[in-house]
Write a protein that holds these residues in place. Structure first.
Motif, mmCIF file in Angstrom:
data_model
loop_
_atom_site.group_PDB
_atom_site.id
_atom_site.type_symbol
_atom_site.label_atom_id
_atom_site.label_comp_id
_atom_site.label_asym_id
_atom_site.label_seq_id
_atom_site.Cartn_x
_atom_site.Cartn_y
_atom_site.Cartn_z
ATOM 1 N N VAL A 112 0.841 -1.190 0.000
ATOM 2 C CA VAL A 112 0.000 0.000 0.000
ATOM 3 C C VAL A 112 0.881 1.246 0.000
ATOM 4 O O VAL A 112 2.047 1.193 0.413
ATOM 5 C CB VAL A 112 -0.971 0.031 1.203
ATOM 6 C CG1 VAL A 112 -1.993 -1.088 1.121
ATOM 7 C CG2 VAL A 112 -0.221 -0.044 2.520
ATOM 8 N N SER A 113 0.306 2.354 -0.456
ATOM 9 C CA SER A 113 1.062 3.611 -0.446
ATOM 10 C C SER A 113 0.148 4.759 -0.037
ATOM 11 O O SER A 113 -1.078 4.677 -0.166
ATOM 12 C CB SER A 113 1.688 3.882 -1.811
ATOM 13 O OG SER A 113 0.690 4.108 -2.787
ATOM 14 N N PHE A 114 0.773 5.821 0.428
ATOM 15 C CA PHE A 114 0.075 6.986 0.953
ATOM 16 C C PHE A 114 0.818 8.229 0.485
ATOM 17 O O PHE A 114 2.039 8.307 0.628
ATOM 18 C CB PHE A 114 0.042 6.938 2.482
ATOM 19 C CG PHE A 114 -0.466 5.619 2.992
ATOM 20 C CD1 PHE A 114 -1.814 5.411 3.182
ATOM 21 C CD2 PHE A 114 0.410 4.566 3.225
ATOM 22 C CE1 PHE A 114 -2.288 4.176 3.608
ATOM 23 C CE2 PHE A 114 -0.044 3.336 3.660
ATOM 24 C CZ PHE A 114 -1.406 3.138 3.853
ATOM 25 N N GLU A 115 0.077 9.196 -0.057
ATOM 26 C CA GLU A 115 0.726 10.392 -0.604
ATOM 27 C C GLU A 115 0.318 11.637 0.156
ATOM 28 O O GLU A 115 -0.850 11.853 0.457
ATOM 29 C CB GLU A 115 0.380 10.574 -2.079
ATOM 30 C CG GLU A 115 1.109 11.765 -2.690
ATOM 31 C CD GLU A 115 0.997 11.855 -4.199
ATOM 32 O OE1 GLU A 115 1.646 12.737 -4.776
ATOM 33 O OE2 GLU A 115 0.274 11.043 -4.797
ATOM 34 N N GLY A 116 1.316 12.454 0.468
ATOM 35 C CA GLY A 116 1.094 13.770 1.054
ATOM 36 C C GLY A 116 1.590 14.827 0.089
ATOM 37 O O GLY A 116 2.533 14.592 -0.673
ATOM 38 N N ARG A 117 0.945 15.974 0.114
ATOM 39 C CA ARG A 117 1.306 17.044 -0.819
ATOM 40 C C ARG A 117 1.127 18.384 -0.117
ATOM 41 O O ARG A 117 0.200 18.559 0.670
ATOM 42 C CB ARG A 117 0.408 16.949 -2.041
ATOM 43 C CG ARG A 117 0.606 18.043 -3.057
ATOM 44 C CD ARG A 117 -0.223 17.766 -4.297
ATOM 45 N NE ARG A 117 -0.498 19.003 -5.012
ATOM 46 C CZ ARG A 117 -0.808 19.075 -6.287
ATOM 47 N NH1 ARG A 117 -0.897 17.976 -7.006
ATOM 48 N NH2 ARG A 117 -1.032 20.220 -6.857
ATOM 49 N N VAL A 118 2.014 19.306 -0.416
ATOM 50 C CA VAL A 118 1.880 20.676 0.062
ATOM 51 C C VAL A 118 2.091 21.599 -1.135
ATOM 52 O O VAL A 118 3.078 21.468 -1.864
ATOM 53 C CB VAL A 118 2.829 20.989 1.239
ATOM 54 C CG1 VAL A 118 4.285 20.863 0.854
ATOM 55 C CG2 VAL A 118 2.549 22.352 1.819
#
Length: 178
Positions: A112-118
């Motif tokens: 599984v993967s999880f993405e954060g963005r700013v």
């Protein structure tokens, strides 16, 4: 450590006596993150997580993206890479940019993967005064703070960072696994 409340001990490859530097050959942050987490799992048999991150500028077709650490060619310093980006962007009116971080997790049953963005903007010059951050932080303006990341103490930046967002998603998911 972030994972202690969940009953997990985090060990680094060096803690296990493993030399670890897989080649990142994918064209996405997710792909490169999985290269690392899958290789860690293959080498250790231990559930593994890894991340990949960088900055993307839509006006440059998403560059530098996964090439953030080597943008402009080998041997450049962080400042030289940031200035290369500024030169390449030139006077373009579209200054939008965003940092991305993908955390991937692999065990015997799942990947599984999880993405954060700013999101932010690219400045028109390099910040020589800011004493915080690294990489592209001296040219990355974060509008909610009306400051460059290089002018924001790490403790404050970490409340909004792409890494924090990705890790929060991962930890939320991990907590639900127990």
């Amino acid at each position: 450590m972030l994972l202690a409340p969940y009953g997990f001990e985090v060990v680094l490859p060096k803690d296990l006596g493993i030399s670890f530097s897989p080649e990142e050959t994918e064209t996405t942050f997710t792909g490169n993150s999985f290269i690392k987490s899958k290789e860690l799992y293959r080498l250790t048999g231990i559930p593994s997580f890894a991340d990949d991150s960088g900055i993307s500028v839509p006006a440059l077709g998403g560059e530098p993206g996964v090439y953030s650490a080597r943008f402009g060619g080998p041997g450049l310093s962080d400042k030289e890479r940031a200035n290369f980006l500024l030169k390449k962007l030139g006077t373009n009116k579209d200054r939008r940019a965003y940092y991305s971080c993908v955390v991937s997790y692999v065990d015997k049953n799942q990947e599984v993967s999880f993405e954060g963005r700013v999101d932010g903007l690219i400045a028109e010059d390099y910040d020589e005064e800011g004493k915080f951050g690294f990489g592209y932080d001296p040219i990355f303006i974060y509008p909610p703070f009306d400051k460059r990341f290089s002018q924001i103490p790490e403790s404050e930046k970490n409340t909004v960072s792409h890494r924090k967002k990705a890790m929060e998603l991962f930890l939320d998911w991990l907590q639900k696994q127990n």
